[in-house]
Design a protein around this motif. Structure first.
Motif, mmCIF file in Angstrom:
data_model
loop_
_atom_site.group_PDB
_atom_site.id
_atom_site.type_symbol
_atom_site.label_atom_id
_atom_site.label_comp_id
_atom_site.label_asym_id
_atom_site.label_seq_id
_atom_site.Cartn_x
_atom_site.Cartn_y
_atom_site.Cartn_z
ATOM 1 N N TYR A 250 -32.732 -26.493 5.371
ATOM 2 C CA TYR A 250 -32.665 -25.449 4.341
ATOM 3 C C TYR A 250 -31.839 -24.260 4.835
ATOM 4 O O TYR A 250 -31.030 -23.705 4.088
ATOM 5 N N THR A 251 -32.017 -23.895 6.104
ATOM 6 C CA THR A 251 -31.204 -22.819 6.683
ATOM 7 C C THR A 251 -29.739 -23.203 6.663
ATOM 8 O O THR A 251 -28.865 -22.393 6.322
ATOM 9 N N GLU A 252 -29.452 -24.447 7.029
ATOM 10 C CA GLU A 252 -28.072 -24.926 7.007
ATOM 11 C C GLU A 252 -27.488 -24.843 5.600
ATOM 12 O O GLU A 252 -26.344 -24.416 5.409
ATOM 13 N N ALA A 253 -28.288 -25.220 4.599
ATOM 14 C CA ALA A 253 -27.817 -25.179 3.214
ATOM 15 C C ALA A 253 -27.575 -23.743 2.749
ATOM 16 O O ALA A 253 -26.608 -23.478 2.029
ATOM 17 N N LEU A 254 -28.437 -22.804 3.152
ATOM 18 C CA LEU A 254 -28.224 -21.395 2.796
ATOM 19 C C LEU A 254 -26.930 -20.867 3.408
ATOM 20 O O LEU A 254 -26.163 -20.150 2.754
ATOM 21 N N LEU A 255 -26.679 -21.231 4.662
ATOM 22 C CA LEU A 255 -25.444 -20.808 5.320
ATOM 23 C C LEU A 255 -24.214 -21.416 4.653
ATOM 24 O O LEU A 255 -23.179 -20.769 4.514
ATOM 25 N N ALA A 256 -24.348 -22.666 4.219
ATOM 26 C CA ALA A 256 -23.231 -23.340 3.554
ATOM 27 C C ALA A 256 -22.913 -22.705 2.206
ATOM 28 O O ALA A 256 -21.793 -22.827 1.700
ATOM 29 N N SER A 257 -23.886 -22.008 1.616
ATOM 30 C CA SER A 257 -23.694 -21.398 0.307
ATOM 31 C C SER A 257 -22.937 -20.078 0.373
ATOM 32 O O SER A 257 -22.575 -19.526 -0.671
ATOM 33 N N ILE A 258 -22.719 -19.543 1.583
ATOM 34 C CA ILE A 258 -21.998 -18.278 1.727
ATOM 35 C C ILE A 258 -20.502 -18.530 1.581
ATOM 36 O O ILE A 258 -19.945 -19.380 2.279
ATOM 37 N N PRO A 259 -19.806 -17.817 0.700
ATOM 38 C CA PRO A 259 -18.338 -17.975 0.599
ATOM 39 C C PRO A 259 -17.671 -17.599 1.917
ATOM 40 O O PRO A 259 -18.084 -16.663 2.600
ATOM 41 N N ARG A 260 -16.624 -18.347 2.283
ATOM 42 C CA ARG A 260 -15.932 -18.115 3.549
ATOM 43 C C ARG A 260 -14.500 -17.687 3.296
ATOM 44 O O ARG A 260 -13.854 -18.112 2.326
ATOM 45 N N LEU A 261 -13.965 -16.820 4.169
ATOM 46 C CA LEU A 261 -12.605 -16.317 3.997
ATOM 47 C C LEU A 261 -11.569 -17.430 4.119
ATOM 48 O O LEU A 261 -10.512 -17.374 3.483
ATOM 49 N N ASP A 262 -11.860 -18.456 4.947
ATOM 50 C CA ASP A 262 -10.899 -19.536 5.147
ATOM 51 C C ASP A 262 -11.091 -20.690 4.157
ATOM 52 O O ASP A 262 -10.445 -21.730 4.274
ATOM 53 N N GLN A 263 -11.965 -20.490 3.170
ATOM 54 C CA GLN A 263 -12.223 -21.558 2.206
ATOM 55 C C GLN A 263 -11.081 -21.655 1.201
ATOM 56 O O GLN A 263 -10.552 -20.646 0.728
ATOM 57 N N ILE A 264 -10.694 -22.876 0.877
ATOM 58 C CA ILE A 264 -9.628 -23.093 -0.110
ATOM 59 C C ILE A 264 -10.122 -22.656 -1.484
ATOM 60 O O ILE A 264 -11.230 -23.001 -1.905
ATOM 61 N N GLN A 265 -9.309 -21.868 -2.188
ATOM 62 C CA GLN A 265 -9.742 -21.257 -3.442
ATOM 63 C C GLN A 265 -10.127 -22.284 -4.498
ATOM 64 O O GLN A 265 -10.974 -22.027 -5.346
ATOM 65 N N THR A 266 -9.507 -23.449 -4.467
ATOM 66 C CA THR A 266 -9.791 -24.471 -5.484
ATOM 67 C C THR A 266 -11.075 -25.253 -5.181
ATOM 68 O O THR A 266 -11.558 -25.995 -6.037
ATOM 69 N N ASP A 267 -11.613 -25.094 -3.976
ATOM 70 C CA ASP A 267 -12.845 -25.808 -3.624
ATOM 71 C C ASP A 267 -14.052 -25.130 -4.262
ATOM 72 O O ASP A 267 -14.155 -23.902 -4.265
ATOM 73 N N ALA A 268 -14.956 -25.940 -4.790
ATOM 74 C CA ALA A 268 -16.175 -25.396 -5.388
ATOM 75 C C ALA A 268 -17.105 -24.877 -4.303
ATOM 76 O O ALA A 268 -17.169 -25.433 -3.206
ATOM 77 N N LEU A 269 -17.819 -23.801 -4.609
ATOM 78 C CA LEU A 269 -18.813 -23.281 -3.680
ATOM 79 C C LEU A 269 -19.972 -24.275 -3.584
ATOM 80 O O LEU A 269 -20.350 -24.897 -4.574
#
Length: 334
Positions: A250-269
């Motif tokens: 669950y902690t891992e999933a919460l961290l994965a839900s945070i938007p990242r600066l290096d994330q590709i804009q077309t990728d879904a959160l």
């Protein structure tokens, strides 16, 4: 470090017409002087109910079923309403997430701040007003001598939140509960308010319980983090340790839900699939199991206890992250 707040095996229930909701189920925690403890989880997981149990400000039907809430060694649970009035705002203060609904629209902010000082400290109106001006300066209110006479609607959202913080600090409480203190604010004002809370905590040596759904708010603000899910604590660690080595899925999933600066804009959160369980009928197996990609049969047969091999980093999981073969959630931080 002396513990200002100690909660032991707290269970808070809400009696409804046809069921009893077990909103907080066996939570234990402690906060030391000058320490910030982050309490993190999705909406409805029991974070706010834990904070309101400390203040004994529960919704209709709500009651503390068992457990202890000790403030500087004194158990608050047996105290009656009259005794709690002397605790609220004086020894424990709360900063709510929406300053507009926290403030009285018919009173100036100066009167609202000074009211608590007069009640708890027994000082004159003039002395209480002087204290109100002092705390407005303390929280960085621009032109405090002028704005002490303003009504809430005359201030911006960020300035209203500064007023709410000033009200919380006016009587120099030992513990401040910050319940989603920046949710109603835009990003730049959020950063200012969080920086202000960090600065004031260090200056005044308060204990702070920072309640939020956003692990991004916790980063750099809290000394320790407790992750809460479906009324239970599922992982506890220092902030640095949690971000570097999370163990609970669950902690891992919460961290994965945070938007990242290096994330590709077309990728879904990334979003956590499914919904939390109904706490009116809590399951007897792992509560996160239906939403967990790491779940095995043991997760469906029993409920894991909060434990692990490291006393400083306990977690409640049979298949901790990094010890199973399943792939991490899309977007998960490495």
């Amino acid at each position: 470090m002396a513990a200002v707040l100690e909660i032991e095996s707290l269970k808070t229930h809400i009696r409804q017409r046809h069921a009893v909701v077990q909103a907080v189920d066996g939570v234990s925690l402690s906060i030391g002087e000058g320490e910030t403890l982050g309490l993190v989880g999705e909406s409805g997981c029991g974070k706010t109910m834990t904070g309101m149990s400390i203040m004994k400000l529960l919704p209709p039907g709500g009651y503390i079923a068992s457990g202890q809430v000790r403030l500087n060694g004194r158990d608050l649970v047996p105290l009656g309403e009259g005794e709690m009035r002397h605790v609220r705002g004086n020894e424990v203060a709360v900063i709510f997430q929406d300053p507009m609904t926290s403030l009285n629209p018919t009173m100036t902010v100066g009167n609202q701040i000074s009211e608590g000082v007069r009640i708890h400290k027994g000082v004159s109106r003039a002395a209480a007003r002087e204290r109100a001006l002092d705390v407005l300066k303390l929280v960085g209110m621009p032109r405090p001598a002028e704005r002490i006479n303003y009504y809430p609607h005359q201030l911006s959202g960020g300035l209203r939140q500064r007023v709410v913080i000033a009200m919380a600090l006016a009587c120099e409480p030992k513990l401040v509960i910050a319940d989603e203190p920046t949710t109603a604010l835009d990003v730049t004002i959020q950063a200012q308010i969080l920086d202000l809370l960090t600065e004031l905590k260090a200056r005044l040596r308060m204990a702070v319980l920072l309640i939020t759904h956003d692990l991004g708010v916790i980063a750099g603000r809290a000394d320790r983090v407790m992750v809460m899910y479906a009324g239970k604590i599922v992982e506890v660690a220092s902030t640095t340790e949690l971000f570097a080595h999370r163990h609970h899925p669950y902690t891992e999933a919460l961290l994965a839900s945070i938007p990242r600066l290096d994330q590709i804009q077309t990728d879904a959160l990334y979003s956590i699939p499914g919904l939390p369980p109904d706490l009116a009928h809590p399951p007897t197996w792992c509560r996160f199991q239906p939403r967990c990609r790491y779940a095995t049969q043991v997760c469906r047969d029993a409920e894991p206890e909060l434990g692990g091999t490291e006393p400083s980093h306990p977690y409640a999981c049979f298949n901790p992250v990094g010890q199973v073969g399943a792939s991490a959630p899309v977007g998960a931080a490495s």
